[in-house]
Write a protein that holds these residues in place. Structure first.
Motif: not given
Length: 147
Positions: A2-4, A6-7, A46
């Protein structure tokens, strides 16, 4: 993961904003190229360093092993069916009198037997089967069509 995403989304929005603000002309082309490289770099940076974290197992897709094996069996059956059709077509291309060919295959695709329903002399097709398809003469069955 999820963080990947978003970035990567943030980087894409910044690139889109920069693309809108740049004036038209030759500079915009070079800037777009540079931004494309930046996007690729961002996408790769990422990613997790250890790709072992990414799992492509049946559990990760919430699929039953039984469903996977069923799909594999259906796929193998379709491949064999197409292989058999292609072999029969190739053999029939070497026949002159409208004769028919029927091929029987093992599960691994090896030719078990070839049955020719002949309407005339098809010795060329028999030679094609023996020499090109490497089928021993004993595996070739001949039957003569009455019509």
């Amino acid at each position: 993961m999820r963080e990947y995403m978003m970035n990567l989304g943030v980087v894409m929005m910044l690139i889109a904003l920069a693309n809108i603000l740049l004036p038209e002309g030759g500079l915009k082309k070079f800037a777009s190229l540079a931004m494309g490289f930046m996007l690729i770099t961002a996408a790769l940076s990422f990613l997790p360093r250890d790709l072992g974290e990414i799992s492509f197992s049946a559990e990760s897709f919430e699929v039953d092993e039984e469903e996977i094996e069923t799909a594999r069996a259906q796929y193998r059956a379709e491949i064999l069916k197409e292989h058999r059709k292609n072999l029969e077509k190739k053999i029939e291309e070497n026949m002159r009198h409208g004769s028919k060919a029927f091929v029987e295959l093992r599960e691994d695709g090896e030719i078990l037997s070839v049955t020719l329903r002949l309407r005339g002399d098809e010795s060329g097709a028999v030679l094609y089967i023996i020499n090109t398809l490497n089928v021993p003469r004993e595996r070739i069955k001949l039957s003569y069509d009455e019509n």
